[in-house]
Design a protein around this motif. Structure first.
Motif, short mmCIF file in Angstrom:
data_model
loop_
_atom_site.label_atom_id
_atom_site.label_comp_id
_atom_site.label_asym_id
_atom_site.label_seq_id
_atom_site.Cartn_x
_atom_site.Cartn_y
_atom_site.Cartn_z
N GLY B 20 -15.97 11.00 8.95
CA GLY B 20 -16.37 10.43 6.87
C GLY B 20 -14.97 10.38 5.87
N HIS B 21 -14.12 11.28 6.19
CA HIS B 21 -13.16 10.93 5.14
C HIS B 21 -13.09 9.82 5.28
N LEU B 39 -21.36 2.19 3.15
CA LEU B 39 -19.75 2.80 3.58
C LEU B 39 -19.96 4.45 2.90
N ALA B 40 -20.23 4.53 1.69
CA ALA B 40 -20.39 5.45 1.03
C ALA B 40 -21.11 6.89 1.49
N ASN B 41 -22.26 6.10 1.25
CA ASN B 41 -23.85 6.60 1.69
C ASN B 41 -23.59 7.79 3.65
N THR B 42 -22.88 6.66 4.09
CA THR B 42 -22.30 6.91 5.28
C THR B 42 -21.20 8.17 5.71
N ALA B 43 -20.54 7.48 4.89
CA ALA B 43 -19.00 9.25 4.60
C ALA B 43 -19.85 9.84 4.00
N LEU B 44 -20.78 10.18 3.14
CA LEU B 44 -21.65 11.30 2.88
C LEU B 44 -22.56 11.62 3.82
N ASP B 45 -22.74 11.32 4.30
CA ASP B 45 -23.74 12.02 5.34
C ASP B 45 -23.04 12.45 6.59
N LEU B 46 -21.75 12.09 7.39
CA LEU B 46 -21.17 12.25 7.40
C LEU B 46 -20.17 14.10 7.23
N VAL B 85 -12.31 8.36 15.89
CA VAL B 85 -12.19 8.51 14.31
C VAL B 85 -11.02 9.13 13.79
N GLU B 86 -9.99 9.55 13.91
CA GLU B 86 -8.87 9.34 13.33
C GLU B 86 -8.17 8.04 13.02
N HIS B 234 -1.13 12.25 8.43
CA HIS B 234 -1.10 11.15 7.12
C HIS B 234 -2.54 11.67 6.04
N MET B 235 -3.19 11.88 7.19
CA MET B 235 -5.00 10.92 6.95
C MET B 235 -5.18 12.53 5.91
N LEU B 236 -5.01 14.11 6.77
CA LEU B 236 -5.01 15.39 6.72
C LEU B 236 -4.04 15.56 4.90
N ALA B 237 -2.77 15.00 4.89
CA ALA B 237 -2.58 15.82 4.18
C ALA B 237 -2.87 14.89 2.31
N GLN B 238 -3.50 13.47 2.31
CA GLN B 238 -4.15 13.08 1.80
C GLN B 238 -5.54 14.30 1.25
N MET B 239 -5.78 14.45 2.23
CA MET B 239 -6.87 15.21 1.91
C MET B 239 -6.93 16.11 2.00
N GLN B 240 -6.47 17.22 1.95
CA GLN B 240 -5.90 18.59 1.94
C GLN B 240 -4.63 18.49 1.01
N TRP B 241 -4.49 17.66 0.43
CA TRP B 241 -3.01 18.27 -0.55
C TRP B 241 -3.62 18.99 -1.54
N LEU B 242 -5.01 18.86 -2.41
CA LEU B 242 -5.08 19.56 -3.47
C LEU B 242 -5.35 21.42 -3.75
N GLN B 243 -5.97 21.25 -1.90
CA GLN B 243 -5.55 22.67 -1.47
C GLN B 243 -4.95 23.38 -1.24
N ARG B 244 -3.92 22.55 -0.38
CA ARG B 244 -2.51 22.98 -0.25
C ARG B 244 -1.80 23.45 -1.32
N THR B 245 -1.83 22.50 -2.27
CA THR B 245 -1.04 22.52 -3.05
C THR B 245 -1.21 23.93 -4.37
#
Lengths: 114, 251
Positions: B20-21, B39-46, B85-86, B234-245
């Motif tokens: 999804g990400h 594609l955005a719909n698919t991402a939101l579904d996932l 998927v990654e 790399h993907m997680l760094a981008q996806m999670q940075w806000l909650q990590r920071t």
């Protein structure tokens, strides 16, 4: 993504669309039926390679918030439209013929929307 | 090994979360507006499915973690998604091929999962299946259209298939977690779903004029968490940075 009321067709659409570029998908007009019993309404347009993908694209672009139960797509080039210049002769003659409107009858509430 | 049911639910949720990400990375930059929205719909579904799977995982674990905690507070080695998927988006064709391969598997797996003895799992599978059926319809058409399209699109799709096919095998690997799920009647045997997958894949590739790679070599290690590819971090760094920071930041 114009609503049916906004009249995206009122002035410019009768003009020829021009030849699409070779890399561009044809334009499709999308009609959606909101619920059973109502008729399909024009909701907007989109590009797609063929009818099948136009329906899929319409599903994704225009029914994300549960708007429809049925989709029609029509290639825009297949639509014949009246010309804005003929507005006078086409529509004005009916302006003074009020008796053509069924406004002289009382419609019972039970009948609902007509 | 931690509780196999928790592991299983993380696998389901991490697959949909990571894919999804990845798909959401196309938002605003897809080749045409219609595909962008699709594609955005698919991402939101996932991502919606992820919420269901990971909340359930948190409940089963019983340590007070919810879907957000699992999605944003775990590091690479705790993720249980398959390697497919990654993998990075690449060009549009590669994204579509990745999605198609996943969708075929996903549909088959969810179909079987509807018969799960675990009521909540069966319910999530049933809800997800409607979305996934549409995803597959869409990607199947696109893979055929681009594969059997111009020389350029054909070559790109063949390249995408060659690149991604080695990640297909992992979807059907059966391990200890699967054994426990099969024994409890919770989930199907992944290996048993391969024949149906191949039938769909072969039919679509034939129509798309694409050639399946001969080698059945399969990269593994995502589902077990033993060895993710370098892309996930790399993907997680981008996806999670806000909650990590800013831990616990909210809207």
């Amino acid at each position: 993504m114009s609503s049916p009321e906004s009249g995206s067709y009122d002035a410019t659409e009768a003009a020829p669309h021009g030849k699409p570029r070779a890399t561009e998908w044809p334009l499709w007009e999308v009609f959606i039926r909101g619920q059973h019993g109502l008729s399909h309404r024009h909701v907007g347009s989109l590009h797609a390679a063929d009818a099948e993908s136009a329906i899929k694209n319409a599903r994704d672009v225009y029914t994300r918030r549960n708007e429809g139960v049925s989709i029609w797509v029509v290639e825009a080039s297949a639509i014949a439209a009246s010309s804005p210049e003929e507005k006078g002769p086409l529509y004005e003659p009916s302006n003074d013929k009020v008796y053509r409107h069924p406004t002289f009858f009382d419609i019972p509430d039970e009948v609902g929307a007509m | 090994m931690s509780d196999p049911l928790f592991e299983f639910l993380c696998r389901m949720g991490d697959n949909t979360l990571v894919l999804g990400h990845r798909v959401s990375e196309w938002c605003g930059v897809a080749p045409v507006l219609e595909e962008d929205i699709a594609l955005a719909n698919t991402a939101l579904d996932l991502i919606g499915q992820t919420t269901l799977w990971l909340n359930l995982a948190g409940e089963v674990e019983g340590k007070g973690r919810d879907a957000d905690a699992l999605a944003f507070r775990r590091d690479v080695w705790d993720f249980r998604n398959v390697l497919l998927v990654e993998q990075p988006n690449g060009d549009f064709g590669q994204t579509m091929m990745r999605q198609f391969l996943f969708d075929v598997w996903h549909k088959g797996y969810l179909t079987a999962l509807q018969d799960s003895k675990h009521d909540q799992i069966a319910a999530v599978a049933e809800k997800s299946l409607k979305e996934v059926t549409y995803h597959l319809e869409r990607t199947m058409d696109t893979v055929i259209g681009l594969g059997d399209g111009t020389e350029e699109s054909h070559n790109r799709m063949q390249k995408a298939l060659d690149k991604l096919y080695p990640y297909v095998g992992e979807l059907f690997v059966r391990d200890d977690v699967d054994d426990a799920m099969i024994a409890a009647g919770i989930a199907p045997d992944p290996a048993a779903l391969r024949a149906d997958f191949d039938a769909v894949l072969d039919a679509v590739l034939r129509e798309a004029t694409l050639t399946k790679p001969e080698s059945d070599f399969a990269h593994k290690g995502g589902k077990s968490g033993q060895r993710h590819s370098e892309h996930l971090g790399h993907m997680l760094a981008q996806m999670q940075w806000l909650q990590r920071t800013y831990p616990d930041a909210t809207w």
